[in-house]
Design an enzyme around this catalytic site. Structure first.
Site, PDB file in Angstrom:
ATOM      1  N   LYS A  54      80.830 152.365  71.789  1.00  0.00           N
ATOM      2  CA  LYS A  54      81.195 151.137  72.506  1.00  0.00           C
ATOM      3  C   LYS A  54      80.249 150.969  73.699  1.00  0.00           C
ATOM      4  CE  LYS A  54      85.927 149.500  73.115  1.00  0.00           C
ATOM      5  NZ  LYS A  54      87.167 149.810  73.815  1.00  0.00           N
ATOM      6  N   VAL A  55      79.631 149.803  73.788  1.00  0.00           N
ATOM      7  CA  VAL A  55      78.771 149.518  74.948  1.00  0.00           C
ATOM      8  C   VAL A  55      79.259 148.221  75.592  1.00  0.00           C
ATOM      9  CG1 VAL A  55      76.752 150.655  73.893  1.00  0.00           C
ATOM     10  CG2 VAL A  55      77.043 148.183  73.636  1.00  0.00           C
TER      11      VAL A  55
END
Ligand code: E4P
Length: 215
Positions: free
Chosen positions: A83-84
């Site tokens: 997840k960014v």
């Protein structure tokens, strides 16, 4: 529509996965901060329970740091999704990690323009936060409607992962709009099961059944 659990709590994840209707898990730094033990061990355990996409979030905010953390997170398990955040560096990191075959979930999406950028960067998932938009007096579900329209126009493979779901109506609205996934805290998933008429109806059937056996 797929249903993900938005939690890092092993007991809740085991309890709900056991029912057989859970497709994946999302975590974030806040959720994992509530759980004892090493976060990597917790993520590995979650992957072994759910055997579907499990998001673990980077905490670096610069491109190089996100790449390093993203590669480490991806190594935890074959089911891990990195997840960014939806920042310039996050979008650039998404493009690089996706190019390496790593699945990326671009999180903290609050506008259709941001979702378009995530899709263009090759994200496997984009996470628009409906509840947090509702919290500030805008219609979170309108964002989902707009993203669904845009992605349909171009056949983007990026899945729309409706996040920050606070109640069953968010889940139903997301399903009606054709979103791919809703991720919900355990309490919201529990609430999906409930209807008072089910309880009343079951109670009556069970009360009446003994007379059928005595005929
Ligand atoms: C999604 O991936 C996030 O973890 C989550 O849905 C955030 O929800 P909240 O706004 O209830 O914290």
């Amino acid at each position: 529509m797929k249903l993900f659990i938005d939690s890092g709590n092993i007991k809740d994840i085991e309890r709900l996965a056991d029912i057989g209707i859970i497709d994946g898990v999302t975590t974030n730094p806040t959720l994992l901060s509530k759980e004892p033990g090493d976060y990597r061990d917790n993520l590995k355990k979650i992957c072994s329970i759910v055997k579907g996409p499990v998001s673990g979030e980077v905490t670096a905010t610069d491109f190089a740091g996100m790449i390093q953390q993203g590669r480490d997170i991806a190594k935890i398990d074959q089911y891990m999704v990195v997840k960014v955040p939806l920042t310039r560096d996050g979008i650039k990191a998404c493009k690089t990690l996706a190019g390496e075959g790593i699945k990326v979930n671009v999180t903290l999406c609050f506008s259709p323009a941001q979702a378009l950028l995530a899709a263009k960067a090759g994200a496997s998932f984009v996470s628009p936060f409906v509840g947090r938009l509702d919290d500030v007096g805008t219609d979170g579900m309108q964002l989902i409607r707009e993203i669904v329209d845009i992605f349909r126009n171009y056949d983007f493979p990026t899945e729309i992962l409706v996040a920050s779901c606070r109640h069953p109506i968010h889940v139903i609205d997301a399903a009606r709009l054709g979103a791919d996934i809703a991720t919900c805290p355990p309490g919201v998933i529990d609430a999906l099961f409930n209807h008072p008429l089910t309880n009343i109806g079951l109670e009556k059937f069970l009360k009446d059944w003994p007379s059928a056996l005595s005929h």
